[in-house]
Write a protein that holds these residues in place. Structure first.
Motif, PDB file in Angstrom:
ATOM      1  N   LYS A 117      19.937   7.579   0.177  1.00  0.00           N
ATOM      2  CA  LYS A 117      19.532   8.166  -1.190  1.00  0.00           C
ATOM      3  C   LYS A 117      19.513   6.918  -2.412  1.00  0.00           C
ATOM      4  CE  LYS A 117      22.236  12.386  -0.390  1.00  0.00           C
ATOM      5  NZ  LYS A 117      23.219  13.173  -0.756  1.00  0.00           N
ATOM      6  N   VAL A 118      18.368   7.120  -3.059  1.00  0.00           N
ATOM      7  CA  VAL A 118      18.348   6.091  -4.233  1.00  0.00           C
ATOM      8  C   VAL A 118      17.871   6.779  -5.316  1.00  0.00           C
ATOM      9  CG1 VAL A 118      17.359   4.316  -2.559  1.00  0.00           C
ATOM     10  CG2 VAL A 118      15.585   5.898  -3.722  1.00  0.00           C
ATOM     11  N   MET A 119      18.248   6.311  -6.621  1.00  0.00           N
ATOM     12  CA  MET A 119      17.676   6.615  -7.632  1.00  0.00           C
ATOM     13  C   MET A 119      17.525   5.647  -8.688  1.00  0.00           C
ATOM     14  SD  MET A 119      19.550   9.239 -10.438  1.00  0.00           S
ATOM     15  CE  MET A 119      20.593   8.015 -11.542  1.00  0.00           C
ATOM     16  N   ILE A 120      16.235   5.726  -9.282  1.00  0.00           N
ATOM     17  CA  ILE A 120      15.823   4.502 -10.336  1.00  0.00           C
ATOM     18  C   ILE A 120      15.927   5.112 -11.879  1.00  0.00           C
ATOM     19  CG2 ILE A 120      14.180   2.941 -10.974  1.00  0.00           C
ATOM     20  CD1 ILE A 120      13.300   2.838  -8.190  1.00  0.00           C
ATOM     21  N   GLN A 121      16.574   4.592 -12.633  1.00  0.00           N
ATOM     22  CA  GLN A 121      16.478   4.982 -14.164  1.00  0.00           C
ATOM     23  C   GLN A 121      15.730   3.849 -14.805  1.00  0.00           C
ATOM     24  OE1 GLN A 121      20.018   4.276 -17.009  1.00  0.00           O
ATOM     25  NE2 GLN A 121      19.950   6.319 -16.883  1.00  0.00           N
ATOM     26  N   ALA A 122      14.386   4.293 -15.344  1.00  0.00           N
ATOM     27  CA  ALA A 122      13.499   3.424 -15.854  1.00  0.00           C
ATOM     28  C   ALA A 122      13.735   3.688 -17.439  1.00  0.00           C
ATOM     29  CB  ALA A 122      12.275   3.758 -15.852  1.00  0.00           C
ATOM     30  N   LEU A 123      13.930   2.226 -18.279  1.00  0.00           N
ATOM     31  CA  LEU A 123      13.897   2.304 -19.598  1.00  0.00           C
ATOM     32  C   LEU A 123      12.481   1.822 -20.275  1.00  0.00           C
ATOM     33  CD1 LEU A 123      17.321   0.370 -19.976  1.00  0.00           C
ATOM     34  CD2 LEU A 123      16.833   2.844 -19.796  1.00  0.00           C
ATOM     35  N   THR A 124      12.381   2.594 -21.157  1.00  0.00           N
ATOM     36  CA  THR A 124      10.702   2.374 -21.271  1.00  0.00           C
ATOM     37  C   THR A 124      10.432   2.124 -22.992  1.00  0.00           C
ATOM     38  OG1 THR A 124      10.514   4.910 -21.820  1.00  0.00           O
ATOM     39  CG2 THR A 124       9.925   3.934 -19.675  1.00  0.00           C
ATOM     40  N   THR A 128       0.727  -1.056   0.038  1.00  0.00           N
ATOM     41  CA  THR A 128      -0.013   0.222   0.142  1.00  0.00           C
ATOM     42  C   THR A 128       0.824   1.131  -0.176  1.00  0.00           C
ATOM     43  OG1 THR A 128      -0.019   0.054   2.329  1.00  0.00           O
ATOM     44  CG2 THR A 128      -1.948  -1.158   1.328  1.00  0.00           C
ATOM     45  N   SER A 129       2.068   1.091   0.464  1.00  0.00           N
ATOM     46  CA  SER A 129       3.026   2.245   0.361  1.00  0.00           C
ATOM     47  C   SER A 129       3.869   2.558  -0.665  1.00  0.00           C
ATOM     48  CB  SER A 129       3.738   2.216   1.842  1.00  0.00           C
ATOM     49  OG  SER A 129       4.782   3.053   1.718  1.00  0.00           O
ATOM     50  N   PHE A 130       4.054   3.290  -1.535  1.00  0.00           N
ATOM     51  CA  PHE A 130       4.717   3.605  -2.736  1.00  0.00           C
ATOM     52  C   PHE A 130       5.547   4.968  -2.862  1.00  0.00           C
ATOM     53  CE2 PHE A 130       1.669   0.447  -3.684  1.00  0.00           C
ATOM     54  CZ  PHE A 130       2.074  -0.396  -4.638  1.00  0.00           C
ATOM     55  N   ILE A 131       6.509   4.804  -3.104  1.00  0.00           N
ATOM     56  CA  ILE A 131       7.234   6.136  -3.482  1.00  0.00           C
ATOM     57  C   ILE A 131       7.354   5.970  -4.845  1.00  0.00           C
ATOM     58  CG2 ILE A 131       9.612   7.502  -3.457  1.00  0.00           C
ATOM     59  CD1 ILE A 131       9.704   6.687  -0.385  1.00  0.00           C
ATOM     60  N   GLU A 132       6.800   7.007  -5.879  1.00  0.00           N
ATOM     61  CA  GLU A 132       7.011   7.053  -7.285  1.00  0.00           C
ATOM     62  C   GLU A 132       8.170   7.929  -7.628  1.00  0.00           C
ATOM     63  OE1 GLU A 132       3.241   8.077  -9.022  1.00  0.00           O
ATOM     64  OE2 GLU A 132       2.162   6.446  -7.722  1.00  0.00           O
ATOM     65  N   THR A 133       9.063   7.112  -7.858  1.00  0.00           N
ATOM     66  CA  THR A 133      10.387   8.149  -8.155  1.00  0.00           C
ATOM     67  C   THR A 133      10.346   8.420  -9.866  1.00  0.00           C
ATOM     68  OG1 THR A 133      11.378   6.134  -9.427  1.00  0.00           O
ATOM     69  CG2 THR A 133      11.783   6.457  -7.101  1.00  0.00           C
ATOM     70  N   LYS A 134      11.061   9.538 -10.091  1.00  0.00           N
ATOM     71  CA  LYS A 134      11.134  10.140 -11.467  1.00  0.00           C
ATOM     72  C   LYS A 134      12.640   9.628 -11.905  1.00  0.00           C
ATOM     73  CE  LYS A 134       7.722  13.212 -11.773  1.00  0.00           C
ATOM     74  NZ  LYS A 134       6.764  11.928 -11.930  1.00  0.00           N
ATOM     75  N   THR A 135      12.367   9.220 -13.165  1.00  0.00           N
ATOM     76  CA  THR A 135      13.665   8.515 -13.740  1.00  0.00           C
ATOM     77  C   THR A 135      14.868   9.542 -13.639  1.00  0.00           C
ATOM     78  OG1 THR A 135      14.255   6.902 -15.514  1.00  0.00           O
ATOM     79  CG2 THR A 135      13.661   9.098 -16.213  1.00  0.00           C
TER      80      THR A 135
END
Ligand code: FES
Length: 514
Positions: free
Chosen positions: A117-124, A99-106
């Motif tokens: 600290k976190v960073m997510i790189q999304a490939l789309t 139920t708990s989400f952090i919507e990261t920005k690529t």
């Protein structure tokens, strides 16, 4: 920072500011074809699953294990969500009780509680995973980690710019059905397999060299194949064309190119990483483990046999009229499809073998004619031969992604006329309105806006971005004579004609330098 190996692409990262569990996968995937290797089912998942954060990189079933997430991972964990074009990953995780989400920005760093600290790189692109794949970067107390996972960004500069990385986890082994399932003479299969195996390693060296991390961890494969029908895909027969080399082979090959900072994590291995050291403890002797790999697999095969048998018993749905159902699902999508249908450019035939192992029903997905119909003795672009029961099951469960189920299972054989065609697989992973529209939109945008910048490579002037998935050819392009190879996926181009030698379409702009 403590990293616990939990098998395949999975790991648990512990810091004083919180813990992150990544891609826990234990149950077999893709029609019970793939199992994690080495076996991770005996780890203490009750306690491994008690974490602050969960990261599921993408929806491939060897990264997203719904049954395991449901049973073992704390629903109090906050999900670190990649920025994907569709909400499928979030929807699936919500359905499991998160139920708990952090919507990261690529490519944007997020600071969590306690200075983690976190960073997510999304490939789309439609060819990245099932509409998306991603990598996770983590920093705590001056120590940085990149879990590149099996994502293939065109370069790693975004991560490198955030400071020196101490632990780099990346894929090195195969995760595809090529060339094993192709109906080719054995010698050709071995030659293509060897080429593929070499390319996988070349790409891995390129990424390692890009990031220059202190320590390199080979992860995200290989899987193992425990069903008797697929046993030959395990790399235990000395076959140089096998595309599933394991971590011990990685270490050997890495040493040959001068690599001295490789670290193997078995399930249960623990690496303590600081800014200037990495100390690892293992549950068993690593060299001895890999020396006895075949025995390990044989023991695992016996233990997992009942699971495979139970899965197999659930695939048959004789009440389903496959032709009628394929028509119902696929024809509306063919009607809407411009780029994918044009890209496939011909009929694709499915030969479905009945329960008796002999009778065959031939169905054609006619892309130019926008129809699904019985095979009419025509030339086809691709032919797939598989068990009818598998397709019945896909239709029964309304599977929208036949790549993330049937094709990755390797439970089929294939033949094709001409080159590899990425649009065939892109279409069969988009059997829903939402996915198809996204893929069509992506191709529309990217094919229209072909890259305009040129670069000099040897005696040639070529477009800077690879016509496949836009890798920067200043980094990934290798020119030999008239041929350019892009090392990201190994696609080759004839520079004198501009023709792509690996797949239909995808011409490259090139001319000889003055
Ligand atoms: S980006 Fe895939 S081969 Fe170049």
């Amino acid at each position: 920072m403590r990293i616990t190996g939990t098998g395949h692409a999975s790991m648990r990262i512990d810091t004083a500011a919180g813990s992150i569990l990544c891609d826990p996968w234990v149950n077999p995937a893709y029609f019970a074809s793939w199992f994690p290797f080495p076996d991770n089912s005996l780890l203490d998942w009750e306690s491994l699953g008690q974490v602050d954060y969960l990261y599921v990189s993408h929806l491939h079933r060897d990264h997203f294990d719904a049954a395991h997430l449901t049973r073992f991972v704390s629903k109090k964990a906050t999900v670190l969500l990649p920025e994907y074009p569709t909400s499928e990953l979030e929807d699936e995780l919500r359905e499991l009780g998160f139920t708990s989400f952090i919507e990261t920005k690529t490519n944007e760093v997020v600071e969590l509680d306690g200075g983690l600290k976190v960073m997510i790189q999304a490939l789309t692109s439609p060819t990245d995973g099932p509409i998306g794949d991603s990598s996770l970067w983590v920093e705590y107390d001056g120590v940085r980690l990149l879990n590149q996972n099996d994502a293939r960004p065109s370069d790693l500069s975004t991560f490198a710019e955030l400071g020196h990385v101490h632990a780099h986890m990346l894929q090195f082994s195969g995760a595809i059905w090529y060339p094993m399932v192709y109906e080719l003479p054995q010698a050709a299969k071995t030659a293509f397999g060897k080429q593929k195996r070499d390319r996988q390693f070349d790409r891995t060296w390129r990424y390692i060299d890009d990031l220059k991390a202190s320590h390199v961890f080979p992860i995200a494969g290989p899987p193992c194949f425990l069903d008797d029908e697929l046993w030959q895909f395990n790399d235990v027969f000395g076959d140089e064309g096998n595309i599933f080399p394991d971590q011990s082979v990685f270490m050997r090959e890495y040493a040959k190119v001068g690599g001295t900072n490789g670290v193997v994590l078995l399930p249960g291995s623990v690496a303590e990483v600081t800014a200037d050291s990495c100390t690892t403890t293992h549950p068993t002797d690593v060299d001895e483990f890999f020396a006895n790999k075949k025995a390990h697999l044989e023991e695992m095969r016996e233990r997992k046999r009942p699971i495979i048998e139970a899965e197999k018993a659930s695939w048959r749905h004789p009440e389903i009229d496959v032709l009628k159902e394929m028509k119902r699902v696929i024809e509306p999508l063919l009607d809407e499809s411009l780029y994918l249908a044009k890209g496939v450019g011909g009929p694709v035939r499915f030969d479905l073998v009945g329960y008796d192992g002999e009778s065959v029903e031939s169905i054609v997905v006619d892309f130019p004619g926008k129809q699904v119909r019985p095979y009419g003795d025509e030339k086809v672009r691709y032919r797939f031969r598989t068990e009818r029961a598998l397709v019945e099951h896909l239709l029964f469960i309304d599977e929208v992604d036949w790549v993330n189920s049937l094709f990755l299972s390797c439970r089929f054989s294939a033949a094709r006329i001409g080159q590899y065609n990425e649009f065939v697989y892109a279409f069969f992973k988009c059997l829903s309105e939402e996915r198809l529209q996204y893929a069509e939109g992506w191709y529309d945008e990217h094919l229209k806006n072909a890259d305009k910048e040129d670069i000099r490579l040897g005696d040639w002037v070529v477009q800077r971005r690879c016509p496949h998935l836009k890798a920067d050819l200043t980094r990934f392009g290798i020119v030999e004579g008239n041929q350019l190879t892009c090392q990201l996926h190994g696609w080759r181009f004839d520079l004198s004609s501009g023709r792509c030698l690996t797949s239909v379409g995808h011409e490259i702009r090139a001319h000889r330098a003055e």
